[in-house]
Design a protein around this motif. Sequence first.
Motif, short mmCIF file in Angstrom:
data_model
loop_
_atom_site.label_atom_id
_atom_site.label_comp_id
_atom_site.label_asym_id
_atom_site.label_seq_id
_atom_site.Cartn_x
_atom_site.Cartn_y
_atom_site.Cartn_z
N PRO A 9 0.90 -1.06 0.08
CA PRO A 9 -0.10 -0.01 -0.01
C PRO A 9 0.80 1.19 -0.09
O PRO A 9 0.54 2.30 -0.62
N THR A 10 2.12 1.31 0.70
CA THR A 10 2.76 2.43 0.41
C THR A 10 3.28 2.47 -0.86
O THR A 10 3.47 3.96 -1.22
N TYR A 11 3.63 1.63 -1.53
CA TYR A 11 4.36 1.87 -2.86
C TYR A 11 3.11 2.27 -3.74
O TYR A 11 3.50 2.96 -4.51
N LEU A 12 2.05 1.75 -3.34
CA LEU A 12 0.94 2.36 -4.26
C LEU A 12 0.50 3.74 -4.30
O LEU A 12 0.28 4.41 -5.08
N ASN A 13 0.70 4.12 -2.88
CA ASN A 13 0.79 5.31 -2.41
C ASN A 13 1.54 6.32 -3.22
O ASN A 13 1.26 7.29 -3.57
N LYS A 14 2.77 5.72 -3.24
CA LYS A 14 3.86 6.61 -3.99
C LYS A 14 3.49 6.78 -5.44
O LYS A 14 3.91 7.80 -5.96
N ALA A 15 3.22 5.49 -6.10
CA ALA A 15 2.83 5.58 -7.66
C ALA A 15 1.78 6.51 -7.82
O ALA A 15 1.68 7.24 -8.65
N ALA A 16 0.99 6.62 -6.96
CA ALA A 16 -0.58 7.42 -7.08
C ALA A 16 0.16 9.18 -7.03
O ALA A 16 -0.41 9.81 -7.96
N ILE A 17 1.22 9.41 -6.16
CA ILE A 17 1.67 10.62 -6.01
C ILE A 17 2.29 10.81 -7.32
O ILE A 17 2.17 11.98 -7.99
N LEU A 18 3.16 10.24 -7.91
CA LEU A 18 3.91 10.28 -9.26
C LEU A 18 3.20 10.19 -10.48
O LEU A 18 3.49 11.10 -11.13
N SER A 19 2.06 9.67 -10.21
CA SER A 19 1.17 9.65 -11.33
C SER A 19 0.44 11.26 -11.49
O SER A 19 0.41 11.78 -12.32
N GLU A 20 0.22 11.61 -10.32
CA GLU A 20 -0.52 13.00 -10.16
C GLU A 20 0.46 13.99 -10.58
O GLU A 20 -0.04 15.06 -10.94
N MET A 21 1.77 13.66 -10.49
CA MET A 21 2.93 14.60 -11.08
C MET A 21 3.23 14.34 -12.39
O MET A 21 3.84 14.96 -12.98
N LYS A 22 2.32 13.49 -13.08
CA LYS A 22 2.54 13.34 -14.44
C LYS A 22 3.92 12.48 -14.80
O LYS A 22 4.50 12.34 -15.86
N HIS A 29 4.39 9.28 -14.89
CA HIS A 29 3.58 7.98 -15.16
C HIS A 29 4.65 6.65 -15.16
O HIS A 29 4.50 5.71 -14.61
N GLU A 30 5.81 6.80 -15.99
CA GLU A 30 7.13 5.97 -16.11
C GLU A 30 7.39 5.65 -14.78
O GLU A 30 7.63 4.49 -14.34
N LYS A 31 7.82 6.80 -14.06
CA LYS A 31 8.46 6.57 -12.74
C LYS A 31 7.51 5.68 -11.58
O LYS A 31 7.74 4.94 -10.93
N ALA A 32 6.11 6.00 -11.79
CA ALA A 32 5.25 5.42 -10.93
C ALA A 32 5.18 3.91 -11.33
O ALA A 32 4.85 3.23 -10.57
N LEU A 33 5.40 3.50 -12.57
CA LEU A 33 5.23 2.06 -13.01
C LEU A 33 6.53 1.31 -12.33
O LEU A 33 6.43 0.15 -12.03
#
Length: 99
Positions: free
Chosen positions: A79-92, A94-98
């Motif tokens: 869940p913590t990694y998913l939280n980080k991915a969601a933040i990175l996604s909001e920052m556009k 997306h590749e880093k979020a993946l």
Amino acid sequence: NIKFISKAVDIVMLPQAPKHLTDPSTLSKLKILTFNNLACILKKNKHFMMALKAVSYAIDLEETLIKDFKDEEKYDIVPTYLNKAAILSEMKKHEKALE
């Protein structure tokens, strides 16, 4: 509410932990939860860099907890990694979020 979470951060970061939080594992879990929640609130308020710092701190704590207690199955870092991915996604980012 940001003020409530801010107060929680202050409490869990005290050099002398409250008496009922003397177990290092319990204190670490509380810090992880607090910083994850802080990251969510910061993301919601579009403070993405601060949110990323908060969730990264939670990840560092969680990885240390897993390493120190050698019981990966007991702790769920996903869940913590998913939280980080969601933040990175909001920052556009997306590749880093993946990653």
